[in-house]
Design an enzyme around this catalytic site. Structure first.
Site, PDB file in Angstrom:
ATOM      1  N   CYS A   2      85.024 109.712  -8.218  1.00 51.86           N
ATOM      2  CA  CYS A   2      85.030 110.064  -6.809  1.00 51.86           C
ATOM      3  C   CYS A   2      86.439 109.967  -6.232  1.00 51.86           C
ATOM      4  O   CYS A   2      87.282 109.216  -6.709  1.00 51.86           O
ATOM      5  CB  CYS A   2      84.118 109.122  -6.041  1.00 51.86           C
ATOM      6  N   ARG A  27      89.318 115.289 -10.188  1.00 49.55           N
ATOM      7  CA  ARG A  27      88.618 114.072 -10.620  1.00 49.55           C
ATOM      8  C   ARG A  27      87.155 114.337 -10.955  1.00 49.55           C
ATOM      9  O   ARG A  27      86.500 113.522 -11.594  1.00 49.55           O
ATOM     10  CB  ARG A  27      88.698 113.015  -9.508  1.00 49.55           C
ATOM     11  N   TRP A  75      81.006 111.729  -7.242  1.00 46.97           N
ATOM     12  CA  TRP A  75      80.480 111.943  -8.594  1.00 46.97           C
ATOM     13  C   TRP A  75      79.301 111.004  -8.736  1.00 46.97           C
ATOM     14  O   TRP A  75      79.454 109.792  -8.713  1.00 46.97           O
ATOM     15  CB  TRP A  75      81.564 111.645  -9.625  1.00 46.97           C
ATOM     16  N   ASN A  99      84.116 104.395  -4.060  1.00 49.94           N
ATOM     17  CA  ASN A  99      84.203 104.705  -5.486  1.00 49.94           C
ATOM     18  C   ASN A  99      83.739 103.479  -6.262  1.00 49.94           C
ATOM     19  O   ASN A  99      84.098 102.353  -5.912  1.00 49.94           O
ATOM     20  CB  ASN A  99      85.639 105.020  -5.903  1.00 49.94           C
ATOM     21  N   GLY A 100      83.009 103.678  -7.351  1.00 45.94           N
ATOM     22  CA  GLY A 100      82.575 102.555  -8.166  1.00 45.94           C
ATOM     23  C   GLY A 100      81.078 102.365  -8.120  1.00 45.94           C
ATOM     24  O   GLY A 100      80.323 103.264  -7.719  1.00 45.94           O
ATOM     25  N   GLU A 480      88.302 115.462 -31.873  1.00 39.28           N
ATOM     26  CA  GLU A 480      88.868 115.913 -30.604  1.00 39.28           C
ATOM     27  C   GLU A 480      88.534 117.376 -30.341  1.00 39.28           C
ATOM     28  O   GLU A 480      88.214 117.765 -29.219  1.00 39.28           O
ATOM     29  CB  GLU A 480      90.382 115.688 -30.607  1.00 39.28           C
ATOM     30  N   LYS A 484      86.472 118.731 -27.088  1.00 35.44           N
ATOM     31  CA  LYS A 484      86.978 119.734 -26.144  1.00 35.44           C
ATOM     32  C   LYS A 484      85.966 120.859 -25.961  1.00 35.44           C
ATOM     33  O   LYS A 484      85.710 121.332 -24.851  1.00 35.44           O
ATOM     34  CB  LYS A 484      88.309 120.311 -26.640  1.00 35.44           C
ATOM     35  N   GLU A 487      83.033 119.646 -23.916  1.00 33.53           N
ATOM     36  CA  GLU A 487      83.369 119.339 -22.528  1.00 33.53           C
ATOM     37  C   GLU A 487      83.358 120.573 -21.635  1.00 33.53           C
ATOM     38  O   GLU A 487      82.840 120.528 -20.514  1.00 33.53           O
ATOM     39  CB  GLU A 487      84.763 118.702 -22.457  1.00 33.53           C
ATOM     40  N   HIS A 503      76.937 114.113 -46.887  1.00 32.75           N
ATOM     41  CA  HIS A 503      76.121 112.928 -46.614  1.00 32.75           C
ATOM     42  C   HIS A 503      75.250 113.117 -45.378  1.00 32.75           C
ATOM     43  O   HIS A 503      75.001 112.166 -44.641  1.00 32.75           O
ATOM     44  CB  HIS A 503      77.014 111.702 -46.461  1.00 32.75           C
ATOM     45  N   LYS A 603      87.529 113.098 -14.166  1.00 32.38           N
ATOM     46  CA  LYS A 603      88.830 112.901 -14.797  1.00 32.38           C
ATOM     47  C   LYS A 603      89.128 111.423 -15.014  1.00 32.38           C
ATOM     48  O   LYS A 603      89.588 111.026 -16.069  1.00 32.38           O
ATOM     49  CB  LYS A 603      89.920 113.531 -13.920  1.00 32.38           C
TER      50      LYS A 603
END
Length: 608
Positions: A2, A27, A75, A99-100, A480, A484, A487, A503, A603
């Site tokens: 947020c 964010r 958020w 926020n939090g 990674e 990406k 995301e 496996h 973010k």
């Protein structure tokens, strides 16, 4: 996460707050709102679900006057994405943005219900406003009411309060979540980070853990967690607001991919001598000859950067490395060997899980070093040594240039450790530093093959599932690359060590599932080719990203190939990050998703 903005100004603040909130869109958020106190002293608010343009439309049709105001991009943590759950929240004379997470909100809510208070939302935040309002109903002044309620709260918060009838007052507080106060000429500002205030002031005071502040246009009076007056330094922060513009690119992500040769060059300039032949990185108090073990802790993309560093530390410096996902680290209560160097990696420097892990390590590790993109962040301030990664402002939620700058910073750190420990001969050190100096040029070359990756990505985007494979130091790049793609394109993708294919994951291989193989021609390449043959023997399609030697050796039956420039082994993970990024970027465009602000993501993750 947020975003918070607050202004005690000389002019109408709604449009100024709205513009500041736009600078915080990176964010991640799902709703937004603004509250103001007008010239008559009346507190009012406007809220909207979705993008800021929706809030802008509301304000056009229903203006919100006032020269004092607070704003928020939310958020969701508690409660669905609805107008009722959007911030600012209001109870009686009090409005608040947050926020939090308030971890004990359920108990507080029950206490308020017992006092006859009815909540309008499903959020934890509304309980804060309601408790402050209750204290004021019982005769407390705003500052005393906030101070009383802060003592009841458990969890993480940045809070900013506005009050009915108070045209020259905001109260701010922080615990495990960042908050900055900006100083103007007869005006005062509050932001969840300095970017929000970039066009308003460059004079910033960062609140420290447990601080709360009473703010008027004349200035801010700051108190520490014990209630004592605290002197916090005011700093001039050099933040060019133009750096958070797209500069002609369609998306911030593509702009930030294109910036990588420049910013990685900046890392090398910061940590190598002028001619690039010596290491100037300073780690005060850290003696690598006395380090017995390295512990690396991070989340997400930063974790994968740390995983690459594990390969490097063990290979070049002969130092054993433990690496942990930050959210799991302290809960397994790991023992620390004597001489352990703990390294924490975070783009924002405020990642809640990573910060909590750092605090767990405080009295257990011999030294704490952080790699961060924000030298003023909580993680940086609480480390023995903070190494800036010099990526500059990164706006796109999916990290690109911060990842490669983390890797470049780690590479210099590893070579320093190897040299200090006598594990690398002077001639080889000279060669490895020369390898690093090649990076910016090779990265530019890799970016120039964007068109090939665009064409491949269009085909990948048609799939429902994608596999990524890599061996050795390319295994973290497979992880990674899959991250990406997940995301920003919302395609299901998984990264595996190539040798793990048989496996279990090989059961997923079919003609509809592309397998992306990241494989520079190195000592492990022939083994990777064997794994590729296992995929193709089962009808799987292989997209091979390799140098010319590797592609020639792989044979002609590979579905698609992307030819990368030859590169020394040390820098291959940094270089091969670029095609992984471009593949995800163009797949997302092909699928029509929101590249810079993918759904459900943030973010800076400031909650556990």
């Amino acid at each position: 996460m947020c975003g918070i903005v607050g202004i005690l100004g000389k002019h109408e603040v709604s449009p100024i707050i709205l513009e500041a909130l736009r600078r915080l869109e990176y964010r991640g958020y799902d709703s937004a709102g603004i509250a103001t106190v007008n010239e008559a002293g009346a507190l009012d608010r406007r809220r909207a679900v979705g993008k800021l343009v929706n809030l802008s439309d509301v304000l056009v049709h229903d203006p919100l006057p006032g020269r004092a105001g607070i704003g928020h991009t939310r958020w969701a943590t508690h409660g669905g994405v609805t107008t009722e759950n959007a911030h600012p929240h209001r109870a009686g004379q009090v409005s608040v943005v947050h926020n939090g997470i308030i971890e004990n909100f359920a108990r507080l809510r029950d206490e308020l219900a017992a006092a006859g208070k009815v909540m309008e939302s499903q959020t934890d935040t509304e309980t804060v406003a309601a408790y402050v309002a209750l204290a004021m109903e019982n005769g407390a002044e705003p500052a005393d009411a906030v101070r009383e309620v802060l003592g009841k709260l458990e969890g993480a918060y940045s809070l900013l309060f506005l009050f009915d009838g108070e045209k020259d007052l905001m109260i701010a507080a922080r615990k495990n979540s960042p908050l900055a106060i900006g100083h103007g000429d007869g005006e005062m500002y509050v932001g969840s980070d300095a970017i929000a205030l970039a066009n308003l002031t460059n004079r910033i005071t960062y609140l420290e853990e447990g601080d709360w502040a009473v703010i008027t246009r004349a200035g801010a009076t700051i108190y520490d967690a014990s209630g004592k007056r605290a002197n916090r330094e005011m700093r001039e922060v050099r933040l060019d607001a133009t750096r958070i513009e797209k500069a002609g690119y369609k998306h911030f992500m593509m702009k930030e991919i294109a910036e990588q040769p420049t910013v990685v060059g900046g890392v090398l300039s910061a940590y190598l001598s002028g001619d690039g032949t010596g290491i100037t990185m300073e780690l005060p108090g850290v003696d690598f000859t006395k380090v017995s073990r390295v512990s690396i802790v991070a989340c997400g993309t930063a974790y994968y950067a740390g995983l690459v560093a594990k390969y490097w530390f063990e290979h070049y410096a002969r130092l054993p490395v433990d690496i942990d996902v930050a959210s799991e680290f302290r809960y397994r209560e790991p023992p620390f060997a004597e001489g352990t160097l703990s390294v924490f990696v975070s783009q924002s420097g405020e990642t809640a899980d990573t910060l909590a892990a750092l605090r767990y390590s405080r009295d257990r590790a011999a030294h704490i070093v952080s790699l961060v993109n924000s030298p003023e962040s909580s993680i940086a301030r609480e480390s023995d040594v903070a190494l800036p990664i010099h990526a500059g402002v990164e706006v796109s939620v999916a990290s690109t240039k911060a990842f490669t700058c983390m890797l470049a910073t780690f590479a210099v750190m590893v070579l320093k450790a190897a040299a200090d420990r006598g594990q690398i001969a002077p001639a080889e050190l000279t060669e490895r530093l020369a390898d690093l100096r090649k990076l910016p040029g090779l990265m530019s070359h890799a970016i120039s093959i964007e068109g090939e990756l665009d064409r491949a990505a269009r085909k990948v985007a048609e799939a429902h599932d994608v596999l990524f494979l890599g061996r050795g130091q390319m295994f973290p790049l497979a992880l990674e690359g899959a991250l990406k793609l997940k995301e920003i394109s919302y395609l299901h993708a998984e990264g595996y060590a190539s040798g793990e294919l048989k496996h279990g994951p090989i059961a997923l291989v079919d003609k509809e599932t592309p397998t992306v193989v990241l494989a520079p021609h190195d000592g492990l390449f022939e083994k990777t080719v064997s794994n590729m043959q296992e995929v193709m023997a089962r009808g799987g399609r292989v997209l091979l990203i390799a140098d010319a030697r590797g592609i020639a050796q792989a044979g002609s039956n590979v579905w698609r190939t992307i030819t990368m420039p030859d590169a020394p082994e040390l820098i291959q993970p940094i270089l091969y990050a670029i095609p992984a990024q471009l593949l995800a970027y163009h797949a997302a465009i092909a699928k029509g998703t929101d590249v810079d602000q993918p759904r459900n993501l943030a973010k800076s993750v400031t909650v556990e």
